[in-house]
Design a protein around this motif. Structure first.
Motif: not given
Length: 109
Positions: A12-14, A16-20
């Motif tokens: 879940d979440g974005d 494309k977020d680098p951390k994820i």
């Protein structure tokens, strides 16, 4: 210092977020490395079984052969249009069931 290996992907979440993104990439790489080690161990055990059983290896080593074939299929790293969905442990079937239940509840459009 604690264990830094990811134990589960972040779904879940974005994404494309680098951390994820890097967390999920590390998780996938970790799982591939673990499966490769499992494959090496199974290959050694299968070789030992074949040497011990001699001409009866087809019947006696059948279970190890099936496990080795399954882990080889999982370890194949294919991408793009040649990639095929791997229903390891029925995970794709369970995912379809979960999505169907969410649609029935109205939670998923």
């Amino acid at each position: 210092m604690g264990d830094t290996r990811p134990t589960a992907p972040i779904l879940d979440g974005d994404l494309k977020d680098p951390k994820i993104f890097y967390h999920n990439a590390a998780y996938k790489t970790n799982r591939v490395a673990i499966n490769l080690e499992k494959m090496k161990v199974l290959k050694e055990r299968l070789g030992d079984c074949v040497r011990e059983e001699g001409v009866n290896y087809i019947d006696k080593c059948e279970q190890l052969t099936r496990r080795y074939e399954a882990i080889v299929r999982v370890c194949q790293w294919q991408s793009g249009k040649n990639q095929r969905a791997r229903n390891v442990g029925g995970i794709l079937d369970r995912e379809k069931d979960i999505k169907a239940e969410l649609r029935a509840e109205g939670a998923l459009a």
